[in-house]
Design a protein around this motif. Sequence first.
Motif, PDB file in Angstrom:
ATOM      1  N   ILE A 120       5.764 -56.606  62.336  1.00 49.80           N
ATOM      2  CA  ILE A 120       6.285 -57.249  63.540  1.00 49.80           C
ATOM      3  C   ILE A 120       7.777 -57.458  63.339  1.00 49.80           C
ATOM      4  O   ILE A 120       8.214 -57.993  62.316  1.00 49.80           O
ATOM      5  N   VAL A 121       8.538 -57.020  64.335  1.00 49.82           N
ATOM      6  CA  VAL A 121       9.983 -57.233  64.333  1.00 49.82           C
ATOM      7  C   VAL A 121      10.223 -58.615  64.930  1.00 49.82           C
ATOM      8  O   VAL A 121       9.761 -58.911  66.040  1.00 49.82           O
ATOM      9  N   VAL A 122      10.915 -59.456  64.176  1.00 51.69           N
ATOM     10  CA  VAL A 122      11.186 -60.818  64.642  1.00 51.69           C
ATOM     11  C   VAL A 122      12.669 -60.995  64.916  1.00 51.69           C
ATOM     12  O   VAL A 122      13.514 -60.267  64.403  1.00 51.69           O
ATOM     13  N   GLU A 123      12.956 -61.998  65.729  1.00 51.34           N
ATOM     14  CA  GLU A 123      14.326 -62.305  66.108  1.00 51.34           C
ATOM     15  C   GLU A 123      14.369 -63.776  66.504  1.00 51.34           C
ATOM     16  O   GLU A 123      13.360 -64.322  66.956  1.00 51.34           O
ATOM     17  N   ASP A 124      15.519 -64.417  66.312  1.00 48.84           N
ATOM     18  CA  ASP A 124      15.631 -65.806  66.748  1.00 48.84           C
ATOM     19  C   ASP A 124      15.610 -65.860  68.276  1.00 48.84           C
ATOM     20  O   ASP A 124      14.764 -66.479  68.880  1.00 48.84           O
ATOM     21  N   THR A 125      16.542 -65.178  68.905  1.00 54.35           N
ATOM     22  CA  THR A 125      16.548 -64.996  70.349  1.00 54.35           C
ATOM     23  C   THR A 125      16.982 -63.562  70.606  1.00 54.35           C
ATOM     24  O   THR A 125      17.598 -62.940  69.745  1.00 54.35           O
ATOM     25  N   SER A 126      16.671 -63.055  71.762  1.00 56.08           N
ATOM     26  CA  SER A 126      17.125 -61.711  72.099  1.00 56.08           C
ATOM     27  C   SER A 126      17.622 -61.725  73.529  1.00 56.08           C
ATOM     28  O   SER A 126      16.895 -62.124  74.434  1.00 56.08           O
ATOM     29  N   THR A 127      18.864 -61.296  73.710  1.00 55.93           N
ATOM     30  CA  THR A 127      19.474 -61.290  75.029  1.00 55.93           C
ATOM     31  C   THR A 127      19.206 -59.974  75.749  1.00 55.93           C
ATOM     32  O   THR A 127      18.728 -59.952  76.876  1.00 55.93           O
ATOM     33  N   THR A 128      19.498 -58.867  75.071  1.00 56.86           N
ATOM     34  CA  THR A 128      19.378 -57.551  75.710  1.00 56.86           C
ATOM     35  C   THR A 128      18.228 -56.723  75.146  1.00 56.86           C
ATOM     36  O   THR A 128      17.891 -55.693  75.719  1.00 56.86           O
ATOM     37  N   GLU A 145       4.798 -48.881  61.218  1.00 56.18           N
ATOM     38  CA  GLU A 145       4.176 -48.901  62.540  1.00 56.18           C
ATOM     39  C   GLU A 145       4.514 -50.251  63.175  1.00 56.18           C
ATOM     40  O   GLU A 145       4.205 -51.299  62.611  1.00 56.18           O
ATOM     41  N   ILE A 146       5.131 -50.231  64.332  1.00 56.28           N
ATOM     42  CA  ILE A 146       5.566 -51.463  64.993  1.00 56.28           C
ATOM     43  C   ILE A 146       4.412 -52.029  65.813  1.00 56.28           C
ATOM     44  O   ILE A 146       3.951 -51.405  66.769  1.00 56.28           O
ATOM     45  N   ALA A 147       3.956 -53.219  65.444  1.00 56.54           N
ATOM     46  CA  ALA A 147       2.852 -53.875  66.148  1.00 56.54           C
ATOM     47  C   ALA A 147       3.347 -54.688  67.342  1.00 56.54           C
ATOM     48  O   ALA A 147       2.645 -54.800  68.345  1.00 56.54           O
ATOM     49  N   ALA A 148       4.547 -55.260  67.231  1.00 62.79           N
ATOM     50  CA  ALA A 148       5.093 -56.102  68.298  1.00 62.79           C
ATOM     51  C   ALA A 148       6.505 -56.542  67.935  1.00 62.79           C
ATOM     52  O   ALA A 148       6.935 -56.392  66.786  1.00 62.79           O
ATOM     53  N   VAL A 149       7.165 -57.107  68.917  1.00 59.09           N
ATOM     54  CA  VAL A 149       8.428 -57.817  68.723  1.00 59.09           C
ATOM     55  C   VAL A 149       8.122 -59.274  69.056  1.00 59.09           C
ATOM     56  O   VAL A 149       7.493 -59.554  70.084  1.00 59.09           O
ATOM     57  N   ALA A 150       8.544 -60.196  68.191  1.00 54.36           N
ATOM     58  CA  ALA A 150       8.288 -61.622  68.414  1.00 54.36           C
ATOM     59  C   ALA A 150       9.579 -62.407  68.256  1.00 54.36           C
ATOM     60  O   ALA A 150      10.260 -62.290  67.241  1.00 54.36           O
ATOM     61  N   VAL A 151       9.919 -63.201  69.261  1.00 56.36           N
ATOM     62  CA  VAL A 151      11.134 -64.008  69.235  1.00 56.36           C
ATOM     63  C   VAL A 151      10.773 -65.486  69.289  1.00 56.36           C
ATOM     64  O   VAL A 151       9.729 -65.858  69.836  1.00 56.36           O
ATOM     65  N   VAL A 152      11.643 -66.302  68.736  1.00 57.94           N
ATOM     66  CA  VAL A 152      11.423 -67.746  68.808  1.00 57.94           C
ATOM     67  C   VAL A 152      11.666 -68.228  70.234  1.00 57.94           C
ATOM     68  O   VAL A 152      10.845 -68.927  70.810  1.00 57.94           O
ATOM     69  N   VAL A 153      12.829 -67.850  70.816  1.00 56.45           N
ATOM     70  CA  VAL A 153      13.166 -68.278  72.175  1.00 56.45           C
ATOM     71  C   VAL A 153      13.489 -67.055  73.029  1.00 56.45           C
ATOM     72  O   VAL A 153      14.377 -66.270  72.682  1.00 56.45           O
TER      73      VAL A 153
END
Length: 183
Positions: A120-128, A145-153
């Motif tokens: 899982i690709v994580v990020e604090d926040t993602s704008t674009t 293999e990318i299962a998902a993208v998960a952001v905090v906000v």
Amino acid sequence: MPGAREELIAHITEKAVFHGDFILTSGKQASFYVDLRRVSLDHRVAPLIGQVMLDLIAGVPGVSAVGGLTMGADPIAAAILHQGAARGVPLDAFVVRKEPKDHGRGRQVEGPDVAGRRVIVVEDTSTTGGSPLKAIAALEKVGAEIAAVAVVVDRATGAREVIEAAGYPYLAALDLADLGLEA
């Protein structure tokens, strides 16, 4: 007594939401800015981020590692790794450099090998959505293999739509309404 999610919201709204005139990565103007680095490296808040994000990704099957593009993803991945270890959930973390190293082994993805693993690709926040997509490109190049993208906000600035249009599930622990903000 408030749970981890409620405590996290309180810390973010108190310490990481700034009001004023800001230019976002997208070039758009905003009347507020969410700077999660103000809290993701705080000893009280990092464990809460780890707990909330671990709960968020719990339903994604077969995931064995989390991480993303340095710098925003690094503390998030580390928080998830530590909370996973505390709960007996074996998750590794990785870091994706903006560019491959020009020396040594020339790696762009650092940490345990992710070839053949669901991540899982994580990020604090993602704008674009640009940072997660850049991380995804590097990860797929090394066989992850990318299962998902998960952001905090989720800032509600189009990242979800861009990530989903690229064919990846998008998960967000919190949205602007949780923080008392409007897009």
